[in-house]
Enzyme design. Structure first.
Site, PDB file in Angstrom:
ATOM      1  N   PRO A  94      34.091  44.219  39.100  1.00  0.00           N
ATOM      2  CG  PRO A  94      35.589  45.839  38.362  1.00  0.00           C
ATOM      3  CD  PRO A  94      34.151  45.622  38.679  1.00  0.00           C
ATOM      4  CB  THR A 126      42.059  41.321  41.366  1.00  0.00           C
ATOM      5  OG1 THR A 126      42.087  42.403  40.456  1.00  0.00           O
ATOM      6  CG2 THR A 126      43.365  40.556  41.278  1.00  0.00           C
ATOM      7  CD  GLN A 152      38.505  46.381  35.936  1.00  0.00           C
ATOM      8  OE1 GLN A 152      39.064  45.570  36.675  1.00  0.00           O
ATOM      9  NE2 GLN A 152      37.955  47.493  36.393  1.00  0.00           N
ATOM     10  CG  HIS A 203      41.230  48.776  36.644  1.00  0.00           C
ATOM     11  ND1 HIS A 203      40.912  49.847  37.458  1.00  0.00           N
ATOM     12  CD2 HIS A 203      41.573  47.760  37.488  1.00  0.00           C
ATOM     13  CE1 HIS A 203      41.052  49.475  38.729  1.00  0.00           C
ATOM     14  NE2 HIS A 203      41.450  48.220  38.773  1.00  0.00           N
ATOM     15  N   GLY A 204      40.509  52.370  35.227  1.00  0.00           N
ATOM     16  CA  GLY A 204      41.180  53.668  35.324  1.00  0.00           C
ATOM     17  C   GLY A 204      41.430  54.094  36.756  1.00  0.00           C
ATOM     18  CB  ALA A 205      39.870  53.290  39.686  1.00  0.00           C
ATOM     19  CE1 TYR A 230      47.142  47.594  40.566  1.00  0.00           C
ATOM     20  CE2 TYR A 230      44.794  48.084  40.733  1.00  0.00           C
ATOM     21  CZ  TYR A 230      45.910  47.383  41.162  1.00  0.00           C
ATOM     22  OH  TYR A 230      45.801  46.483  42.200  1.00  0.00           O
TER      23      TYR A 230
HETATM   24  C1  LIG Z   1      38.578  41.036  46.306  1.00  0.00           C
HETATM   25  C2  LIG Z   1      38.393  42.311  45.531  1.00  0.00           C
HETATM   26  C3  LIG Z   1      39.030  42.449  44.312  1.00  0.00           C
HETATM   27  C4  LIG Z   1      38.844  43.609  43.557  1.00  0.00           C
HETATM   28  N1  LIG Z   1      39.423  43.703  42.309  1.00  0.00           N
HETATM   29  C5  LIG Z   1      39.113  44.751  41.507  1.00  0.00           C
HETATM   30  C6  LIG Z   1      39.502  44.766  40.145  1.00  0.00           C
HETATM   31  O1  LIG Z   1      40.105  43.822  39.623  1.00  0.00           O
HETATM   32  N2  LIG Z   1      39.177  45.856  39.411  1.00  0.00           N
HETATM   33  C7  LIG Z   1      38.488  46.923  39.948  1.00  0.00           C
HETATM   34  O2  LIG Z   1      38.230  47.895  39.215  1.00  0.00           O
HETATM   35  N3  LIG Z   1      38.071  46.908  41.208  1.00  0.00           N
HETATM   36  C8  LIG Z   1      38.354  45.846  41.998  1.00  0.00           C
HETATM   37  N4  LIG Z   1      37.858  45.809  43.264  1.00  0.00           N
HETATM   38  C9  LIG Z   1      36.963  46.877  43.702  1.00  0.00           C
HETATM   39  C10 LIG Z   1      35.504  46.470  43.495  1.00  0.00           C
HETATM   40  O3  LIG Z   1      35.238  46.227  42.122  1.00  0.00           O
HETATM   41  C11 LIG Z   1      34.544  47.573  43.972  1.00  0.00           C
HETATM   42  O4  LIG Z   1      34.712  48.718  43.200  1.00  0.00           O
HETATM   43  C12 LIG Z   1      34.823  47.939  45.379  1.00  0.00           C
HETATM   44  O5  LIG Z   1      34.770  46.775  46.163  1.00  0.00           O
HETATM   45  C13 LIG Z   1      33.799  49.000  45.856  1.00  0.00           C
HETATM   46  O6  LIG Z   1      32.501  48.516  45.759  1.00  0.00           O
HETATM   47  P1  LIG Z   1      31.660  48.213  47.090  1.00  0.00           P
HETATM   48  O7  LIG Z   1      31.564  49.546  47.755  1.00  0.00           O
HETATM   49  O8  LIG Z   1      30.363  47.694  46.586  1.00  0.00           O
HETATM   50  O9  LIG Z   1      32.490  47.201  47.829  1.00  0.00           O
HETATM   51  C14 LIG Z   1      38.046  44.662  44.044  1.00  0.00           C
HETATM   52  C15 LIG Z   1      37.409  44.503  45.279  1.00  0.00           C
HETATM   53  C16 LIG Z   1      37.566  43.362  46.004  1.00  0.00           C
HETATM   54  C17 LIG Z   1      36.834  43.227  47.315  1.00  0.00           C
END
Ligand SMILES: Cc1cc2nc3c(=O)[nH]c(=O)nc-3n(C[C@H](O)[C@H](O)[C@H](O)COP(=O)(O)O)c2cc1C
Length: 214
Positions: free
Chosen positions: A23, A25, A98, A174-176, A179
């Protein structure tokens, strides 16, 4: 040859490969927070993945805390998300929505001058927040009453039903990332002395009620 490209069954889902889009944003839904054709194109372009999880999507007006992020709490939003799921359907890739509530990671500028809410009145120490009226300091949130908690759990329930109507294969809560649900789970932001605070079991209670409702 990699396992990554082999199909996988999870429950009743058949994934064409083992790559899932996390997910992420973004702020492309406009002021009304209604998903649009540009968003349908964006997810369609990524539908070679085995599973798509959408950007975090607010379950209620009170859940808002990010400029132009989408919602799932009125008919226009459901219809907008339907455009996205209809475009993805022929690709055979399941798409999950999400569900999001920002809690204190918000500002009164998003809420007609009313304070954002949280588990307790603990202000977020951090950078400035982008609001529709510019960059602002975070504010001390209003703690949710027990009735507010019931209403918020119900907002998640309604959002999950809306997601089903909109054609999603599932939802992710979304529990992390600091938020609302995370604000209940963490003893740093949860100072409640009722059954929603204190022990780990109590701090987990809000999340548990949300998951059961969803
Ligand atoms: C631009 C961006 C937006 C994100 N938005 C969300 C989100 O809306 N919800 C969420 O649970 N995590 C969000 N994350 C976290 C990612 O889903 C992911 O968990 C995080 O980047 C760790 O994964 P990675 O180690 O593969 O980067 C976002 C990450 C990025 C880079």
């Amino acid at each position: 040859m990699s396992n990554l490209f082999k199909p996988l069954s999870i429950g009743n889902l058949n994934l064409k490969n083992r790559i899932a889009m996390a997910p992420m944003t973004r702020g492309r839904a406009g002021k009304e927070r209604v998903p649009n054709d540009m968003m349908a194109d964006y997810y369609y372009q990524r539908s070679s993945a085995g599973l798509l999880i959408t950007e975090a999507t607010v379950v209620s007006k009170q859940g808002i805390g990010w400029i132009d992020s989408p919602g799932i709490f009125n008919d226009a939003m459901v219809y907008g998300w339907q455009k996205v799921t209809n475009k993805i359907k022929p690709t055979g890739t399941p798409i999950f929505l999400q569900l999001w509530h920002c809690g204190r990671a918000s500002h009164s500028d998003f809420h007609d001058g009313k304070l954002p809410i949280s588990a307790s009145a603990v202000k977020l120490n951090g950078d400035l927040i982008h609001t529709p009226l510019g960059k602002k300091e975070y504010e001390t949130p209003r703690p949710l009453s027990k009735d507010d908690i019931k209403e918020t759990v119900n907002d998640y329930r309604k959002a999950a039903m809306n997601a089903k109507t909109a054609g999603f294969s599932g939802v992710e809560v979304h529990g992390a990332n600091g938020y609302l649900i995370n604000q209940f789970l963490d003893s740093k932001t949860n100072h409640r002395d009722d059954q929603y605070g204190g022990s780990l079991e109590n701090r987990f209670r809000f999340f548990k009620e949300v998951l059961e409702a969803v």
